[in-house]
Each structure stands twice: as C-alpha cells, then as structure tokens.
Design a protein around this motif. Structure first.
Motif, mmCIF file in Angstrom:
data_model
loop_
_atom_site.group_PDB
_atom_site.id
_atom_site.type_symbol
_atom_site.label_atom_id
_atom_site.label_comp_id
_atom_site.label_asym_id
_atom_site.label_seq_id
_atom_site.Cartn_x
_atom_site.Cartn_y
_atom_site.Cartn_z
ATOM 1 N N ASP A 235 -17.295 3.259 6.731
ATOM 2 C CA ASP A 235 -15.975 3.169 7.341
ATOM 3 C C ASP A 235 -14.852 3.136 6.314
ATOM 4 O O ASP A 235 -13.809 3.772 6.498
ATOM 5 N N SER A 236 -15.054 2.394 5.232
ATOM 6 C CA SER A 236 -13.981 2.253 4.245
ATOM 7 C C SER A 236 -13.695 3.545 3.485
ATOM 8 O O SER A 236 -12.682 3.646 2.797
ATOM 9 N N ALA A 237 -14.586 4.516 3.617
ATOM 10 C CA ALA A 237 -14.399 5.781 2.904
ATOM 11 C C ALA A 237 -14.094 6.943 3.830
ATOM 12 O O ALA A 237 -13.831 8.048 3.359
ATOM 13 N N LYS A 238 -14.141 6.705 5.120
ATOM 14 C CA LYS A 238 -13.871 7.790 6.059
ATOM 15 C C LYS A 238 -12.450 8.304 5.888
ATOM 16 O O LYS A 238 -11.515 7.541 5.718
ATOM 17 N N GLY A 239 -12.348 9.615 5.922
ATOM 18 C CA GLY A 239 -11.053 10.244 5.691
ATOM 19 C C GLY A 239 -10.741 10.471 4.233
ATOM 20 O O GLY A 239 -9.785 11.178 3.905
#
Length: 124
Positions: A61-65
């Motif tokens: 999640d912390s790296a999505k995008g």
C-alpha cells in the motif's frame, strides 16, 4: 533458479530508480518473483510481487502509485520501477523466487530462493 538484484543507488527525495532482478536457470518464468526490502532496525517487508504467467501483480500500500513491477520472461528479468522515492524507502532491496505457482504470494516465508541485495538510499 539463481537471482541477482542490481540497480540500486543514492538519490534525492522525489527521484527514481529502476531495480533489475536477473533470474537465471531453467524455467525461471514459472516462478513468482517478489521484491523485499530490509532497513536498519526494521523487519523485512514485501514491496511488490509478480506472478508466473499473467495472473497479476501486487504492490504494498505504501508504494502504490509510486512503484511498479514488471517482468521480461524472454530475457529472464524482473524490474521494480520506483518513482517519487522517499527517505523511508531507504533499504537493501532483494528479489526472491517462489516455485509454488500459487498466487498471490506476498510473505517472505513463501519464497524459496533469494538473491543478494542492492542498496537504495534516498536522502531528504
């Protein structure tokens, strides 16, 4: 399968790096491949993974995008494109291979083969 990660380096916050994982050996395309990282004082954590075949990818999640994983089976390569890097992304990054062909595999304990890591340092 033998794995070798490369492409790490030092960048400023907001910069980009592309990590490469060479997966040598027969039938490397049949392995799920994951990227993990280990930072000082922290536990190893999964960053992204990609299935054998075309079943999909997953990014934490912390790296999505910001991060994207891809593979080039013809050249036995898996890539981790990292954009908008932050100081908290600083870690040693490892690629790993899972022979189970089960999907989705995000836990480090599910991976059978590991390569040497590559250092990523992001300065503020």
């Amino acid at each position: 399968v033998q794995l070798q990660a490369s492409g790490g380096g030092s960048v400023q916050s907001g910069g980009s790096l592309r990590l490469s994982c060479t997966a040598s050996g027969a039938n490397s395309r049949s392995f799920n491949i994951g990227w993990f990282r280990l930072a000082p004082g922290k536990e190893r954590e999964g960053v992204a993974c990609i299935s054998s075949g075309d079943r999909g990818t997953d990014v934490r999640d912390s790296a999505k995008g910001r991060f994207a994983i891809s593979r080039d089976n013809a050249n036995k390569m898996v890539y981790l494109q990292m954009n908008s890097l932050k100081p908290e992304d600083t870690a040693v990054y490892y690629c790993a291979a899972d022979r189970s062909q089960i999907w989705i595999r995000v836990g480090a304990h599910e991976y059978d083969y590991w390569g040497q890591g590559t250092q990523v340092t992001v300065s503020s």
